[in-house]
Design a protein around this motif. Structure first.
Motif, PDB file in Angstrom:
ATOM      1  N   LEU A  63      18.226  26.326  21.165  1.00 64.69           N
ATOM      2  CA  LEU A  63      19.882  26.708  22.213  1.00 64.69           C
ATOM      3  C   LEU A  63      19.813  28.105  22.769  1.00 64.69           C
ATOM      4  CD1 LEU A  63      22.620  25.154  22.184  1.00 64.69           C
ATOM      5  CD2 LEU A  63      23.286  26.688  20.215  1.00 64.69           C
ATOM      6  N   THR A  89      17.389  27.330  26.449  1.00 69.70           N
ATOM      7  CA  THR A  89      18.491  25.980  27.227  1.00 69.70           C
ATOM      8  C   THR A  89      19.261  26.364  27.909  1.00 69.70           C
ATOM      9  OG1 THR A  89      19.250  24.785  25.902  1.00 69.70           O
ATOM     10  CG2 THR A  89      17.506  23.669  26.029  1.00 69.70           C
ATOM     11  N   GLN A  90      19.856  27.748  27.938  1.00 65.65           N
ATOM     12  CA  GLN A  90      20.686  28.519  28.040  1.00 65.65           C
ATOM     13  C   GLN A  90      20.073  28.707  29.871  1.00 65.65           C
ATOM     14  OE1 GLN A  90      22.655  30.770  25.167  1.00 65.65           O
ATOM     15  NE2 GLN A  90      23.970  28.746  24.794  1.00 65.65           N
ATOM     16  N   TRP A  93      20.290  21.584  12.638  1.00 66.27           N
ATOM     17  CA  TRP A  93      21.915  22.100  13.708  1.00 66.27           C
ATOM     18  C   TRP A  93      23.116  22.894  13.388  1.00 66.27           C
ATOM     19  CZ3 TRP A  93      20.076  22.949  19.175  1.00 66.27           C
ATOM     20  CH2 TRP A  93      20.846  22.806  19.845  1.00 66.27           C
ATOM     21  N   PHE A 100      26.549  23.663  15.794  1.00 61.72           N
ATOM     22  CA  PHE A 100      25.403  23.721  17.104  1.00 61.72           C
ATOM     23  C   PHE A 100      26.553  22.467  17.332  1.00 61.72           C
ATOM     24  CE2 PHE A 100      21.361  26.912  16.665  1.00 61.72           C
ATOM     25  CZ  PHE A 100      23.293  27.582  16.794  1.00 61.72           C
TER      26      PHE A 100
END
Length: 130
Positions: A21, A24-25, A108, A113
């Motif tokens: 996460l 990917t940000q 996840w 998320f």
């Protein structure tokens, strides 16, 4: 294999939900998240948000949908499921860059998320291959 080699190999082959996460940000175009779970649609109704769904039994026929210029992150159900590991091995043998998402969709969801409804996907097959 000593402990250091084991942990180096494990870190090279896997990525945690938190790390995925975060990364990917920073660079969302670097990764291709791939849901490879088998099973009927009603049990696969949720997927990780923005994941591409190609069940393991359809993988060979749909290989052209997976980009070679991105790092492929594969996931399945949980730590007890080895479908993602099988797919990772298959893709690595064909020259893809691959990591397995540790804990699958169960980890996840445990972290709260983002997930989405996968039954809205046009390509979703209810043929579980089980």
């Amino acid at each position: 294999m000593n402990a250091l080699d084991y942990f180096n190999a494990r870190l090279e082959a896997t990525i945690s939900p938190m790390d995925y996460l975060r990364l990917t940000q920073i660079d969302p175009d670097k990764y291709f998240l791939l849901d490879v779970r088998n099973g009927p649609l009603h049990v696969r109704s949720l997927k990780i948000k923005d994941a591409n769904v190609i069940p393991e039994q359809e993988l060979q026929a749909r290989l052209s949908e997976i980009p070679k210029d991105k790092e492929i992150i594969v996931y399945c159900w949980d730590v007890w499921c080895n479908t993602a590991a099988k797919v990772a091995k298959f893709l690595l043998e064909r020259g893809y860059m691959v990591k397995e998402l540790t804990g699958g969709i169960a980890a996840w969801k445990e972290m709260n998320f983002p997930v989405s409804d996968s039954t809205q996907e046009v390509n979703m097959s209810d043929n579980c291959g089980c």
